[in-house]
Scaffold this motif. Structure first.
Motif, mmCIF file in Angstrom:
data_model
loop_
_atom_site.group_PDB
_atom_site.id
_atom_site.type_symbol
_atom_site.label_atom_id
_atom_site.label_comp_id
_atom_site.label_asym_id
_atom_site.label_seq_id
_atom_site.Cartn_x
_atom_site.Cartn_y
_atom_site.Cartn_z
ATOM 1 N N PRO A 1 0.830 -1.210 0.000
ATOM 2 C CA PRO A 1 0.000 0.000 0.000
ATOM 3 C C PRO A 1 0.861 1.256 0.000
ATOM 4 O O PRO A 1 1.928 1.303 0.604
ATOM 5 N N ALA A 2 0.392 2.268 -0.708
ATOM 6 C CA ALA A 2 1.080 3.559 -0.754
ATOM 7 C C ALA A 2 0.113 4.632 -0.266
ATOM 8 O O ALA A 2 -1.061 4.633 -0.642
ATOM 9 N N LEU A 3 0.609 5.534 0.554
ATOM 10 C CA LEU A 3 -0.226 6.604 1.089
ATOM 11 C C LEU A 3 -0.477 7.649 0.014
ATOM 12 O O LEU A 3 0.454 8.107 -0.643
ATOM 13 N N ALA A 4 -1.737 8.005 -0.171
ATOM 14 C CA ALA A 4 -2.099 9.078 -1.097
ATOM 15 C C ALA A 4 -3.060 10.008 -0.369
ATOM 16 O O ALA A 4 -4.141 9.594 0.038
ATOM 17 N N LYS A 5 -2.658 11.244 -0.200
ATOM 18 C CA LYS A 5 -3.469 12.223 0.524
ATOM 19 C C LYS A 5 -4.494 12.857 -0.406
ATOM 20 O O LYS A 5 -4.175 13.217 -1.538
ATOM 21 N N GLY A 6 -5.704 12.999 0.091
ATOM 22 C CA GLY A 6 -6.727 13.667 -0.699
ATOM 23 C C GLY A 6 -7.156 12.868 -1.909
ATOM 24 O O GLY A 6 -7.135 11.635 -1.908
ATOM 25 N N ARG A 7 -7.546 13.570 -2.968
ATOM 26 C CA ARG A 7 -7.986 12.906 -4.191
ATOM 27 C C ARG A 7 -7.260 13.494 -5.385
ATOM 28 O O ARG A 7 -6.840 14.649 -5.383
ATOM 29 N N PHE A 8 -7.153 12.649 -6.412
ATOM 30 C CA PHE A 8 -6.531 13.055 -7.667
ATOM 31 C C PHE A 8 -7.576 12.919 -8.765
ATOM 32 O O PHE A 8 -8.264 11.904 -8.850
ATOM 33 N N ASP A 9 -7.693 13.971 -9.574
ATOM 34 C CA ASP A 9 -8.717 14.006 -10.618
ATOM 35 C C ASP A 9 -8.097 13.759 -11.985
ATOM 36 O O ASP A 9 -7.065 14.344 -12.335
ATOM 37 N N TRP A 10 -8.749 12.895 -12.748
ATOM 38 C CA TRP A 10 -8.259 12.474 -14.056
ATOM 39 C C TRP A 10 -9.380 12.590 -15.083
ATOM 40 O O TRP A 10 -10.560 12.418 -14.760
ATOM 41 N N VAL A 11 -8.997 12.837 -16.312
ATOM 42 C CA VAL A 11 -9.924 12.705 -17.437
ATOM 43 C C VAL A 11 -9.357 11.622 -18.343
ATOM 44 O O VAL A 11 -8.208 11.716 -18.796
ATOM 45 N N VAL A 12 -10.132 10.565 -18.565
ATOM 46 C CA VAL A 12 -9.660 9.464 -19.399
ATOM 47 C C VAL A 12 -10.377 9.502 -20.741
ATOM 48 O O VAL A 12 -11.577 9.798 -20.820
ATOM 49 N N VAL A 13 -9.607 9.223 -21.783
ATOM 50 C CA VAL A 13 -10.133 9.210 -23.151
ATOM 51 C C VAL A 13 -9.931 7.809 -23.719
ATOM 52 O O VAL A 13 -8.813 7.420 -24.058
ATOM 53 N N PRO A 14 -10.992 7.016 -23.774
ATOM 54 C CA PRO A 14 -10.867 5.659 -24.338
ATOM 55 C C PRO A 14 -10.779 5.700 -25.855
ATOM 56 O O PRO A 14 -11.098 6.709 -26.490
#
Length: 308
Positions: A166-179
């Motif tokens: 496990p790796a600590l990640a603070k808060g949230r990360f926002d992504w836009v994915v293009v399939p």
């Protein structure tokens, strides 16, 4: 084990994933590669319902193109169910109803998420109660990404990618994915990477892959700007070589304000990192205006879980 049924139908949701960092070592004698990856589970989900049956069957539907998804024993979720049944000595079967949202052959681990969901669903349906550690052992036999789909969150994967920490990640990360409308074969991308490396003789075989500490520091700090500076995917060169048109989409996303754009896993799905939810929404709108299908997702999210 008891033949009593805990439920007539179990619903499990499992997330797709992004490789925030992916270093690929040289090809081994068995044809596989050691890797070092920083995985993050994101809010694009596969949904699997498991119900009692005399045999092992599956139906597949969803909002994505499912033409390449087998609806027989080749399906990874069916293989997962059979593996669990063999492990616990269960003599019946199961019907799996899979509703897909993760792009097929898109580098986001949709098939692995289906397998993880099937393990959790059948474990609950058949009252196996194997526990997390035992399910992870079974998951590792099904594919490198299946254990992470069980685990979720953010993690470092080494070996074949299935040795997870496990790796600590603070808060949230926002992504836009293009399939992409057409998938890419993961073995084909790896093979092409080997070919490209052989042409350049870059000595990668001597290196042990490891995740850049700066990536882990950016995750701990919850800093998308710092993360953008250190994202990397060794498979990207091969994926772009096989699908040159993806370069144009990467350039569109970066011009539209993405902090970073990259190929997700073996591709061809592209992932663009945004600074916050508002910036991600703006990026999604701009990519959509350019005629692209764009989805706003965030991470980290939990791994495969029963839905009440």
């Amino acid at each position: 084990m008891s033949e009593a049924y805990a439920s007539e139908r179990v619903h499990v949701r499992a997330p797709g994933k992004l490789n925030l960092f992916f270093e690929v070592g040289g090809v081994q004698e068995d044809g596989y590669h050691d890797v070092a990856s920083a995985y993050q589970a994101v809010s694009l989900y596969e949904n699997v319902w498991a119900s009692h049956s005399d045999d092992f069957t599956v139906t597949v539907s969803g909002a994505v193109d499912i033409d390449g998804v087998p609806a027989d024993d080749r399906n990874l979720a069916v293989r997962a169910a059979r593996l669990l049944a063999q492990r616990i000595g269960y003599r019946g079967g199961v019907h799996l109803d899979i509703v897909k949202s993760v792009p097929v052959a898109g580098g986001m681990g949709g098939g692995s998420a289906d397998a993880a969901a099937a393990l959790v669903a059948c474990d609950a349906l058949w009252r196996a109660d194997l526990g997390t550690a035992e399910l992870h052992k079974l998951a590792a036999r099904l594919g490198a990404d299946v254990p992470f789909a069980l685990m979720g969150g953010t993690a470092v994967g080494t070996g074949r990618g299935d040795q997870l920490s496990p790796a600590l990640a603070k808060g949230r990360f926002d992504w836009v994915v293009v399939p992409s409308e057409e998938g890419l074969s993961t073995p084909e991308v790896y093979a092409h990477l080997d070919t490209l490396r052989a042409q350049h003789d870059n000595g990668v075989d001597a290196r042990v892959p490891e995740v850049d500490p700066a990536v882990l520091q950016a995750l701990r700090a919850g800093d998308p700007v710092a993360l953008a500076e250190h994202t990397r995917n060794d498979l990207q060169t091969a994926a772009l070589s096989l699908r040159p048109g993806l370069r144009d989409v990467l350039e569109i996303g970066e011009r539209a304000g993405a902090l970073a754009g990259m190929v997700s896993g073996s591709g061809p799905t592209l992932a663009f990192l945004a600074g916050d939810p508002e910036s991600a929404l703006e990026l999604q709108v701009m990519l959509s205006a350019a005629g692209l299908k764009a989805l706003h997702v965030h991470g980290p999210v939990a791994g495969a879980r029963v839905v009440a």
